[in-house]
Design an enzyme around this catalytic site. Structure first.
Site, PDB file in Angstrom:
ATOM      1  CE  LYS A 111      -4.263  -1.910   1.048  1.00  0.00           C
ATOM      2  NZ  LYS A 111      -5.052  -2.662   1.972  1.00  0.00           N
ATOM      3  CE  LYS A 194      -4.923  -9.378  -1.911  1.00  0.00           C
ATOM      4  NZ  LYS A 194      -4.688  -8.783  -0.614  1.00  0.00           N
ATOM      5  CE  LYS A 197     -12.498  -5.591   1.257  1.00  0.00           C
ATOM      6  NZ  LYS A 197     -12.072  -5.072   2.531  1.00  0.00           N
TER       7      LYS A 197
HETATM    8  P1  TYM Z   1      -9.995  -7.433   4.303  1.00  0.00           P
HETATM    9  O1  TYM Z   1     -11.189  -6.585   4.542  1.00  0.00           O
HETATM   10  O2  TYM Z   1      -8.950  -6.944   3.378  1.00  0.00           O
HETATM   11  O3  TYM Z   1     -10.441  -8.845   3.812  1.00  0.00           O
HETATM   12  C1  TYM Z   1     -11.428  -9.594   4.503  1.00  0.00           C
HETATM   13  C2  TYM Z   1     -11.085 -11.067   4.449  1.00  0.00           C
HETATM   14  O4  TYM Z   1     -11.060 -11.516   3.091  1.00  0.00           O
HETATM   15  C3  TYM Z   1      -9.835 -12.193   2.836  1.00  0.00           C
HETATM   16  N1  TYM Z   1      -9.464 -11.989   1.424  1.00  0.00           N
HETATM   17  C4  TYM Z   1      -9.267 -12.960   0.544  1.00  0.00           C
HETATM   18  N2  TYM Z   1      -9.325 -14.296   0.644  1.00  0.00           N
HETATM   19  C5  TYM Z   1      -9.073 -15.020  -0.471  1.00  0.00           C
HETATM   20  N3  TYM Z   1      -8.759 -14.474  -1.666  1.00  0.00           N
HETATM   21  C6  TYM Z   1      -8.678 -13.138  -1.821  1.00  0.00           C
HETATM   22  N4  TYM Z   1      -8.376 -12.618  -3.003  1.00  0.00           N
HETATM   23  C7  TYM Z   1      -8.944 -12.315  -0.683  1.00  0.00           C
HETATM   24  N5  TYM Z   1      -8.955 -10.981  -0.492  1.00  0.00           N
HETATM   25  C8  TYM Z   1      -9.268 -10.792   0.808  1.00  0.00           C
HETATM   26  C9  TYM Z   1      -8.839 -11.568   3.788  1.00  0.00           C
HETATM   27  O5  TYM Z   1      -7.740 -12.398   4.006  1.00  0.00           O
HETATM   28  C10 TYM Z   1      -9.684 -11.371   5.021  1.00  0.00           C
HETATM   29  O6  TYM Z   1      -9.737 -12.555   5.800  1.00  0.00           O
HETATM   30  N6  TYM Z   1      -7.100  -6.702   8.256  1.00  0.00           N
HETATM   31  C11 TYM Z   1      -8.323  -7.343   7.835  1.00  0.00           C
HETATM   32  C12 TYM Z   1      -9.505  -6.975   8.691  1.00  0.00           C
HETATM   33  C13 TYM Z   1      -9.252  -7.186  10.133  1.00  0.00           C
HETATM   34  C14 TYM Z   1      -9.172  -8.416  10.807  1.00  0.00           C
HETATM   35  C15 TYM Z   1      -8.925  -8.105  12.158  1.00  0.00           C
HETATM   36  C16 TYM Z   1      -9.269  -9.744  10.372  1.00  0.00           C
HETATM   37  C17 TYM Z   1      -9.075  -6.181  11.055  1.00  0.00           C
HETATM   38  N7  TYM Z   1      -8.873  -6.760  12.275  1.00  0.00           N
HETATM   39  C18 TYM Z   1      -8.759  -9.113  13.119  1.00  0.00           C
HETATM   40  C19 TYM Z   1      -9.108 -10.735  11.340  1.00  0.00           C
HETATM   41  C20 TYM Z   1      -8.856 -10.429  12.684  1.00  0.00           C
HETATM   42  C21 TYM Z   1      -8.602  -6.945   6.395  1.00  0.00           C
HETATM   43  O7  TYM Z   1      -8.231  -5.889   5.964  1.00  0.00           O
HETATM   44  O8  TYM Z   1      -9.338  -7.824   5.699  1.00  0.00           O
END
Ligand code: TYM
Length: 327
Positions: A111, A194, A197
């Site tokens: 990022k 990947k 979003k």
């Molecule tokens: P975020 O919002 O980016 O993504 C949410 C979840 O989706 C998974 N993910 C994917 N899995 C498979 N293939 C993909 N292309 C893909 N893109 C996203 C992510 O691995 C995630 O599980 N930091 C986290 C949010 C968060 C969080 C936490 C998660 C904040 N605090 C505590 C677990 C525990 C995030 O930005 O996820």
């Protein structure tokens, strides 16, 4: 009972990657564990976002959680910003993680590489600290996430080890649980990237209409050779579509490959698009009903009450352990 914690950040429209890698798994825990599933709205502020968009995305995630089959009687569903203990614990644990560690985080590097130094907020850098606080607060045993988040969970484990070593066993050691199939869904237009979003080219969004989803699947980049075989290196596009199919059908990658052995790409893609319809049309219908009824509001209010109870206890435990005077 085993505690589960996970969250999704309301930064943009949710993708099929979010669904397959994380969201669709949360409900699997609710009958024999205690899931705490939240909307990581404070995390969404780490990059610029319009207030209205943040609010809408947050509501959408609440509705998606419910549409995915999470039952608010069994799972605690809440907004991160509604539980002050996240920010309070963050202020404590930030002192036990180090600049060098945070600088090495892949997500930060990716990022930050797109931004000028002067535009990188402190929150983006410190992102994994807040995420560690999220996990620790609920004494989580397991954190179901896609592959891209496992590095952050590893850092949280390091923090737990460090604090437990310093203060005695005050924190529960969590572990990341990454799905066997679908932990990293790739972009449909560039299967070396990947699905994300924040880089939405080649994404399927959960709010795309069925026609648009089908069009994206049919137009997905495929590989040399006319028929379906499993070969992640030589055929990353087909591998990605097989992964999508297998995850949505709940079968292994081998089973999916066997099912489509020798299929021509066009027929195979059609089968993937049909499977997507089968899962996404009813999902979307439930989402629409939930948004229309507004039922997510009460779920979030009740969820926050329950989350606050649990989080406050952990916060208190940590405050006492580190020497803050609790009166
Ligand atoms: P975020 O919002 O980016 O993504 C949410 C979840 O989706 C998974 N993910 C994917 N899995 C498979 N293939 C993909 N292309 C893909 N893109 C996203 C992510 O691995 C995630 O599980 N930091 C986290 C949010 C968060 C969080 C936490 C998660 C904040 N605090 C505590 C677990 C525990 C995030 O930005 O996820």
């Amino acid at each position: 009972m085993k505690r589960i914690l996970s969250g999704i950040k309301p930064t943009g429209q949710l993708t099929l990657g979010n669904y397959i890698g994380a969201l669709s798994h949360f409900k699997e825990y609710q009958d024999d564990s205690e899931p705490f599933i939240f909307i990581a709205d404070l995390h969404a502020l780490t990059l610029p976002i319009e207030p209205e968009e943040l609010r809408k995305n947050s509501r959408d995630i609440a509705a998606f959680y419910l549409a995915s089959g999470l039952d608010p009687k069994k799972a605690t569903i809440f907004l991160q910003s509604a539980v002050p203990a996240h920010a309070e614990l963050n202020a404590i644990v930030q002192n036990y993680l180090y600049m060098g560690e945070l600088r090495r985080m892949t997500q930060f590097k990716d990022k930050a590489a797109k931004l000028k130094e002067t535009a990188i907020g402190l929150g983006l850098f410190a992102y994994p600290v807040l995420m560690a606080a999220d996990i620790i607060l609920y004494d989580a045993d397991e954190v179901p996430v896609g592959e891209d988040q496992s590095q952050h969970v590893e850092l949280c484990r390091e923090l737990v080890k460090r604090m437990n070593h310093r203060y005695g066993d005050i924190l529960r050691m969590p572990k990341a649980v990454v799905p066997k199939v679908g932990a990293r869904i790739m972009s449909l237009t560039d299967p070396s990237k990947k699905m994300s979003k924040s880089d939405p080219k080649g994404d399927i969004f959960l709010l795309d209409d069925p026609k648009a989803m089908r069009k994206k699947i049919m137009g997905a980049k495929t590989d040399m050779g006319p028929t379906v075989t499993l070969d992640p290196l030589e055929k990353p596009g087909i591998h990605n579509l097989l992964t999508i199919y297998a995850s949505l059908d709940g079968i292994s990658l081998e089973e999916a490959t066997h099912r489509f052995d020798g299929y021509r790409y066009g027929d195979f893609k059609k089968a993937v698009a049909d499977k997507l319809d089968e899962v996404m049309i009813p999902f979307r219908k439930r989402y629409d009903e939930i948004v229309e009824s507004g039922s997510y509001r009460e779920v979030l209010r009740d969820g926050a009450k329950r989350a606050i109870e649990v989080a406050e206890k952990t916060l208190r435990r940590v405050q006492e352990a580190v020497g803050l005077l609790v009166v």
